[in-house]
Design an enzyme around this catalytic site. Structure first.
Site, PDB file in Angstrom:
ATOM      1  N   LYS A   1       0.848  -1.197   0.000  1.00 52.63           N
ATOM      2  CA  LYS A   1       0.000   0.000   0.000  1.00 52.63           C
ATOM      3  C   LYS A   1       0.882   1.244   0.000  1.00 52.63           C
ATOM      4  O   LYS A   1       1.471   1.616   1.009  1.00 52.63           O
ATOM      5  CB  LYS A   1      -0.929   0.035   1.228  1.00 52.63           C
ATOM      6  CG  LYS A   1      -1.911   1.216   1.164  1.00 52.63           C
ATOM      7  CD  LYS A   1      -2.012   1.906   2.498  1.00 52.63           C
ATOM      8  CE  LYS A   1      -1.782   3.366   2.618  1.00 52.63           C
ATOM      9  NZ  LYS A   1      -1.888   4.333   1.606  1.00 52.63           N
TER      10      LYS A   1
ATOM     11  N   GLY B   1       6.527   5.835   8.092  1.00 52.74           N
ATOM     12  CA  GLY B   1       5.643   6.999   8.122  1.00 52.74           C
ATOM     13  C   GLY B   1       5.803   7.741   9.430  1.00 52.74           C
ATOM     14  O   GLY B   1       6.870   7.686  10.058  1.00 52.74           O
ATOM     15  N   SER B   2       4.768   8.422   9.844  1.00 56.74           N
ATOM     16  CA  SER B   2       4.881   9.285  11.018  1.00 56.74           C
ATOM     17  C   SER B   2       4.792   8.480  12.318  1.00 56.74           C
ATOM     18  O   SER B   2       4.260   7.365  12.344  1.00 56.74           O
ATOM     19  CB  SER B   2       3.764  10.328  10.984  1.00 56.74           C
ATOM     20  OG  SER B   2       2.518   9.668  11.050  1.00 56.74           O
TER      21      SER B   2
ATOM     22  N   GLY C   1       2.429   5.261  13.262  1.00 55.83           N
ATOM     23  CA  GLY C   1       3.183   4.083  13.689  1.00 55.83           C
ATOM     24  C   GLY C   1       2.737   3.593  15.053  1.00 55.83           C
ATOM     25  O   GLY C   1       2.562   2.384  15.264  1.00 55.83           O
TER      26      GLY C   1
ATOM     27  N   GLU D   1       9.442   2.318  10.745  1.00 57.83           N
ATOM     28  CA  GLU D   1      10.455   3.364  10.558  1.00 57.83           C
ATOM     29  C   GLU D   1       9.706   4.686  10.573  1.00 57.83           C
ATOM     30  O   GLU D   1       8.819   4.906   9.746  1.00 57.83           O
ATOM     31  CB  GLU D   1      11.186   3.194   9.233  1.00 57.83           C
ATOM     32  CG  GLU D   1      12.182   2.047   9.222  1.00 57.83           C
ATOM     33  CD  GLU D   1      13.285   2.177  10.254  1.00 57.83           C
ATOM     34  OE1 GLU D   1      13.526   3.298  10.755  1.00 57.83           O
ATOM     35  OE2 GLU D   1      13.886   1.155  10.585  1.00 57.83           O
TER      36      GLU D   1
ATOM     37  N   CYS E   1      13.267  11.859   6.499  1.00 57.24           N
ATOM     38  CA  CYS E   1      13.287  11.466   7.912  1.00 57.24           C
ATOM     39  C   CYS E   1      14.676  11.663   8.495  1.00 57.24           C
ATOM     40  O   CYS E   1      14.821  11.811   9.705  1.00 57.24           O
ATOM     41  CB  CYS E   1      12.841  10.021   8.059  1.00 57.24           C
ATOM     42  SG  CYS E   1      13.729   8.927   6.950  1.00 57.24           S
TER      43      CYS E   1
ATOM     44  N   GLN F   1       1.137  20.036   4.032  1.00 59.60           N
ATOM     45  CA  GLN F   1       2.520  20.102   4.526  1.00 59.60           C
ATOM     46  C   GLN F   1       3.024  21.545   4.505  1.00 59.60           C
ATOM     47  O   GLN F   1       3.741  21.977   5.415  1.00 59.60           O
ATOM     48  CB  GLN F   1       3.428  19.196   3.697  1.00 59.60           C
ATOM     49  CG  GLN F   1       4.853  19.117   4.203  1.00 59.60           C
ATOM     50  CD  GLN F   1       4.973  18.545   5.610  1.00 59.60           C
ATOM     51  OE1 GLN F   1       4.438  17.498   5.906  1.00 59.60           O
ATOM     52  NE2 GLN F   1       5.674  19.256   6.489  1.00 59.60           N
TER      53      GLN F   1
ATOM     54  N   GLU G   1       9.108  17.012  14.889  1.00 60.16           N
ATOM     55  CA  GLU G   1       9.462  16.871  13.476  1.00 60.16           C
ATOM     56  C   GLU G   1       8.564  17.791  12.640  1.00 60.16           C
ATOM     57  O   GLU G   1       7.338  17.735  12.748  1.00 60.16           O
ATOM     58  CB  GLU G   1       9.280  15.424  13.015  1.00 60.16           C
ATOM     59  CG  GLU G   1       9.787  15.218  11.594  1.00 60.16           C
ATOM     60  CD  GLU G   1       9.547  13.808  11.083  1.00 60.16           C
ATOM     61  OE1 GLU G   1       8.434  13.296  11.256  1.00 60.16           O
ATOM     62  OE2 GLU G   1      10.473  13.241  10.486  1.00 60.16           O
TER      63      GLU G   1
END
Ligand code: NAP
Length: 480
Positions: free
Chosen positions: A174, A227-228, A232, A249, A283, A330, A382
């Site tokens: 996905k 992802g974020s 996660g 990750e 990242c 964003q 972040e």
């Protein structure tokens, strides 16, 4: 539905989705890349069922066939790197050289794992019981779900798909809903490389639909997510509840320490590349620049000069250094953090404002804060955009303490000519990856990638360490 609908690939067939999404170019909102299918929960379940049905034959089939398929995919990706890189830059907004570089990386990853198929070694030991042998072998896990973010539209799918298939698993992929184009192109290449039906399935669509279905499906034996942190964490809770294997990750707030003895051009290059290239949407981006006081002012002046010379424009235009931010949401986040930084008392030394360009895209001037402290939100959270903050440190010891004072631990960098400090930092940095006199972003494709603390969970990705996640170990005792 348009004639040029890009479909999902489920059970060996290209199938229309329950809904569709329009993929647009962030450099130029009038440029439509295509209409892409979005799977619903039932189609996602069908993809899992197909992967489950294909697993017995694929996991025990001839390894030469597996290696050949991955090698054919690698060869085609590399042959089409310019076209794939262009598609990538068009849908995600990183510059064309960055897009081509990422496409090449995807090709090399497939080539690496084509080789790994034939190197899946085990171990054999004498048993403590006379006459018995003990063997340890690696076996595939089953159906793996792969969920990727938007910022590396071809490399991240590649570094999850290639090892998953190489080690004998079957896959439901996905990709991020914002950038389905590269994942679709990769699926198309894999299909033509000769994968049997059901071994690889592409389920494009929303995380809340396709992603959730994969996370909750009892037949998805393992899930690899990038992802974020927020997403996660939510996935981890659900995967733990059904005790399924998980690899996460996630985000970073990566420090780059610059010491008084640093070579100034090296320090400025590392900061510029690490914090701002790929529009800071990495990242591993160095969003905290921790600079000791003897070099602080010279470093800030030189970095500001370099920022002023950067060309922010259409990702495909020759000479563009920074492409647009990926989308409106964003961009809003980046601008909000610029305002937060100012409100917190940091000095905006450069940029941070919306830029108008001939094309209607999400352009932002790269932002540099000075006089920031590590307690500020711009130093703790972040942002995921071209926004970095300089934090002044008294000396190496303070710089190291500030570097480690974060909930994240993906990559830590230092610029210094002191072997003593470089060696100490390499050992003491609380991060999965350490860079000495190199930008924090930019890694090799054949060695492990991943972090500590809040940045990662589970085994590392990439290189031969990928086997830790994509296989399970069996210990067999044999008596004559
Ligand atoms: P995100 O919002 O967490 O989305 C990542 C993926 O998860 C997307 O495919 C998303 O689908 C899907 N998703 C969303 N909700 C879900 C749910 N409830 N269940 C299952 N899947 C779900 O992250 P992003 O904004 O795309 O990417 C940026 C983040 O990725 C940053 O934090 C960055 O640091 C991190 N990142 C980390 C690494 C690393 O290796 N450490 C590398 C690159 C990026 P949709 O597309 O529908 O939202």
């Amino acid at each position: 539905m348009t004639a040029s609908l890009f479909r999902n690939y489920i059970a060996g067939e290209w199938v229309a989705g329950a809904t569709t999404t329009i993929n647009r170019n962030p450099s130029d909102r009038s440029d439509v890349i295509g209409e892409y299918a979005q799977a619903d929960a039932a189609q996602t379940r069908a993809a899992v069922a197909a992967a489950r049905a294909a697993f017995p034959a694929w996991s025990t089939g001839p390894v030469q066939e597996r290696a050949n398929i991955l090698e054919r995919a690698a060869t085609e990706i590399l042959a089409r790197k310019d076209e794939l890189g262009r598609l990538l830059s068009r849908e995600e907004g990183k510059t064309l050289p960055e897009g081509i570089g990422e496409a090449m990386r995807a090709g090399y990853i497939f080539r690496f794992f084509a080789g790994e198929v034939l190197r899946m070694a085990g171990e054999k030991l004498p048993s403590v019981r006379p006459g018995v042998d003990v063997e340890m072998t690696r076996e595939p896990i089953g159906v793996v779900g792969l969920i990727s973010p938007w910022n590396f539209p071809i490399a991240i799918p590649a570094w999850k798909i290639a090892p998953a298939l190489a080690y004998g698993n079957t896959v439901v992929m996905k990709p991020a809903d914002l950038v389905p184009g590269c994942a679709w192109a990769l699926a198309d290449i894999l299909v033509r490389a000769g994968l049997p039906a059901g071994v690889f399935n592409l389920a494009m669509g929303r995380g809340s639909v396709v992603g959730e279905t994969l996370v909750n499906h009892p037949d998805v034996a393992a899930l690899s997510f990038t992802g974020s942190v927020e997403t996660g964490r939510a996935i981890a809770a659900k995967m733990a509840a059904r005790m399924a294997k998980l690899q996460l990750e996630m985000g970073g707030k990566n420090p780059l320490v610059v010491l008084d003895d640093a070579d100034l051009p090296t320090a400025v290059n590392c900061a510029l590349q690490g914090a701002y290239f790929s529009t800071g949407q990495r990242c591993t981006a160095s969003s905290r620049l921790i600079v000791t006081r003897g070099i602080h002012d010279r470093f800030v002046a030189a970095l500001t000069d370099r920022l002023a010379a950067l060309k922010v424009d259409d990702a495909l235009a020759p000479g563009t250094d920074l492409g647009p931010v990926v989308d409106q949401s964003q961009l809003d986040t980046d601008l909000r953090y610029v305002a937060i930084g100012r409100d917190e008392g940091a000095q905006l030394a450069f940029g941070g404002e919306r830029l108008e360009r001939p094309k209607d895209g999400f352009y932002l001037a790269p932002a540099l804060f000075t006089e920031a402290t590590n307690a500020m939100r711009i130093a703790r959270e972040e942002i995921f955009g071209p926004v970095a903050a300089v934090i002044r440190a008294a000396d190496y010891d303070e710089a190291l303490a500030v570097a480690n004072d974060t909930e994240f631990g993906l990559c830590s960098g230092i610029v210094t000519t002191s072997l003593k400090h470089a060696s100490h930092f390499k050992r003491q940095a609380q991060a999965g990856m350490v860079m000495v006199n190199l930008p924090t972003a930019g890694v090799d494709y054949h060695v492990p990638f991943g972090g500590r603390k809040g940045s990662s969970y589970g085994p590392r990705e990439q290189g031969r360490y990928a086997a830790e996640f994509f296989t399970t170990v069996k210990t067999a005792y044999i008596a004559p």
